[in-house]
Design a protein around this motif. Structure first.
Motif, PDB file in Angstrom:
ATOM      1  N   SER A  63     -11.832  -3.294  -3.105  1.00 10.21           N
ATOM      2  CA  SER A  63     -10.730  -2.875  -3.958  1.00 10.21           C
ATOM      3  C   SER A  63     -10.863  -3.495  -5.339  1.00 10.21           C
ATOM      4  CB  SER A  63      -9.405  -3.300  -3.331  1.00 10.21           C
ATOM      5  OG  SER A  63      -8.349  -3.082  -4.244  1.00 10.21           O
ATOM      6  N   THR A  65      -8.510  -4.274  -6.994  1.00  9.70           N
ATOM      7  CA  THR A  65      -7.387  -5.214  -7.086  1.00  9.70           C
ATOM      8  C   THR A  65      -7.698  -6.562  -6.439  1.00  9.70           C
ATOM      9  OG1 THR A  65      -6.374  -4.429  -5.032  1.00  9.70           O
ATOM     10  CG2 THR A  65      -5.733  -3.290  -7.058  1.00  9.70           C
ATOM     11  N   THR A  89     -12.678   0.746  -4.998  1.00 12.45           N
ATOM     12  CA  THR A  89     -11.524   1.593  -4.704  1.00 12.45           C
ATOM     13  C   THR A  89     -10.299   1.129  -5.487  1.00 12.45           C
ATOM     14  OG1 THR A  89     -10.804   0.225  -2.840  1.00 12.45           O
ATOM     15  CG2 THR A  89     -12.395   1.988  -2.360  1.00 12.45           C
ATOM     16  N   LYS A  90      -9.292   1.973  -5.478  1.00 11.10           N
ATOM     17  CA  LYS A  90      -7.962   1.662  -6.010  1.00 11.10           C
ATOM     18  C   LYS A  90      -7.934   1.395  -7.515  1.00 11.10           C
ATOM     19  CE  LYS A  90      -6.407   0.070  -1.562  1.00 11.10           C
ATOM     20  NZ  LYS A  90      -5.620  -0.850  -0.798  1.00 11.10           N
ATOM     21  N   ASP A  92      -6.760   3.305  -9.475  1.00  6.13           N
ATOM     22  CA  ASP A  92      -5.458   3.844  -9.873  1.00  6.13           C
ATOM     23  C   ASP A  92      -4.312   2.881  -9.586  1.00  6.13           C
ATOM     24  OD1 ASP A  92      -6.216   4.393  -7.133  1.00  6.13           O
ATOM     25  OD2 ASP A  92      -4.353   5.529  -6.950  1.00  6.13           O
ATOM     26  N   GLU A  93      -4.586   1.791  -8.883  1.00  6.20           N
ATOM     27  CA  GLU A  93      -3.524   0.869  -8.477  1.00  6.20           C
ATOM     28  C   GLU A  93      -3.530  -0.441  -9.265  1.00  6.20           C
ATOM     29  OE1 GLU A  93      -3.294   0.317  -4.252  1.00  6.20           O
ATOM     30  OE2 GLU A  93      -3.622   2.451  -3.864  1.00  6.20           O
ATOM     31  N   THR A  94      -4.295  -0.487 -10.353  1.00 12.07           N
ATOM     32  CA  THR A  94      -4.335  -1.699 -11.160  1.00 12.07           C
ATOM     33  C   THR A  94      -4.253  -1.329 -12.633  1.00 12.07           C
ATOM     34  OG1 THR A  94      -5.511  -3.775 -11.526  1.00 12.07           O
ATOM     35  CG2 THR A  94      -6.866  -1.808 -11.303  1.00 12.07           C
ATOM     36  N   SER A  95      -3.940  -2.300 -13.455  1.00 14.51           N
ATOM     37  CA  SER A  95      -3.907  -2.064 -14.896  1.00 14.51           C
ATOM     38  C   SER A  95      -4.908  -2.956 -15.628  1.00 14.51           C
ATOM     39  CB  SER A  95      -2.491  -2.297 -15.443  1.00 14.51           C
ATOM     40  OG  SER A  95      -2.083  -3.615 -15.142  1.00 14.51           O
ATOM     41  N   THR A 116     -10.197   6.854  -7.524  1.00 10.28           N
ATOM     42  CA  THR A 116      -9.101   6.786  -8.484  1.00 10.28           C
ATOM     43  C   THR A 116      -7.836   7.452  -7.959  1.00 10.28           C
ATOM     44  OG1 THR A 116      -9.876   8.824  -9.532  1.00 10.28           O
ATOM     45  CG2 THR A 116     -10.680   6.741 -10.456  1.00 10.28           C
ATOM     46  N   GLY A 117      -7.699   7.512  -6.649  1.00  8.19           N
ATOM     47  CA  GLY A 117      -6.521   8.122  -6.057  1.00  8.19           C
ATOM     48  C   GLY A 117      -6.748   8.466  -4.600  1.00  8.19           C
ATOM     49  N   GLN A 118      -5.810   9.199  -4.040  1.00  3.31           N
ATOM     50  CA  GLN A 118      -5.819   9.515  -2.616  1.00  3.31           C
ATOM     51  C   GLN A 118      -6.368  10.902  -2.297  1.00  3.31           C
ATOM     52  OE1 GLN A 118      -4.853   7.079  -0.424  1.00  3.31           O
ATOM     53  NE2 GLN A 118      -4.698   5.848  -2.275  1.00  3.31           N
ATOM     54  N   CYS A 143      -8.273   7.155 -14.305  1.00  9.00           N
ATOM     55  CA  CYS A 143      -7.782   8.418 -13.735  1.00  9.00           C
ATOM     56  C   CYS A 143      -7.861   9.550 -14.741  1.00  9.00           C
ATOM     57  CB  CYS A 143      -6.345   8.251 -13.237  1.00  9.00           C
ATOM     58  SG  CYS A 143      -6.197   7.012 -11.956  1.00  9.00           S
TER      59      CYS A 143
END
Length: 149
Positions: A63, A65, A89-90, A92-95, A116-118, A143
């Motif tokens: 990840s 993250t 992965t993920k 899309d879940e971090t900045s 970059t997503g599900q 994304c």
């Protein structure tokens, strides 16, 4: 989701049978359950699976993250599996995206794919070096970048 044949296996014998059934497929993907890099027995089990199926490519999936303090432990803990590349992965879940560089530096392996997503397979991407640079520098969002292959 992708309407592909799959088998769930619980041991090496079932794995060998599943690979035999799918030997006519162009590609066979093997997704293992998450394992701890600190658990020698789990790493040994993974090594046994990999050696039995004679994998062409092995990827470490991590990840984006993941905390920097854990990156070295994870990449080094799985190093004995001789993975070819890294899948991050993920995104899309971090900045913050500096972990991309940290993971690649620690693993010593190339970045193969990112997610970059599900939405499978649409959110599985190959990024160019330019796209990676722009993401890390905050010029672009992962994304929003366009796939260029």
């Amino acid at each position: 989701i992708m309407n592909l044949p799959f088998k769930v296996v619980m041991n090496l014998k079932e794995m060998e049978a599943a690979v035999e059934v799918m030997k006519g497929c162009d590609v066979i993907l093997v997704d293992t359950t998450g394992r701890s890099c600190k658990n020698a027995m789990q790493i040994s089990e993974l090594r046994a699976y990999i050696s039995r199926i004679k994998a062409d490519s092995i990827y470490l999936v991590m990840s984006c993250t993941t905390k920097n303090s854990d990156i070295d432990n994870i990449t080094k803990g799985f190093k004995e599996l001789d993975y070819n590349g890294v899948i991050l992965t993920k995104l899309d879940e971090t900045s913050t995206y500096g972990s991309i560089l940290n993971i690649l530096e620690s693993s010593g392996k190339p970045l193969s794919y990112v997610t970059t997503g599900q939405n499978v397979p649409d959110d599985i991407r190959i990024l160019t070096k330019d796209e990676i640079s722009k993401i890390i520098l905050g010029v672009d969002e992962p994304c929003l970048t366009r796939q260029t292959n």
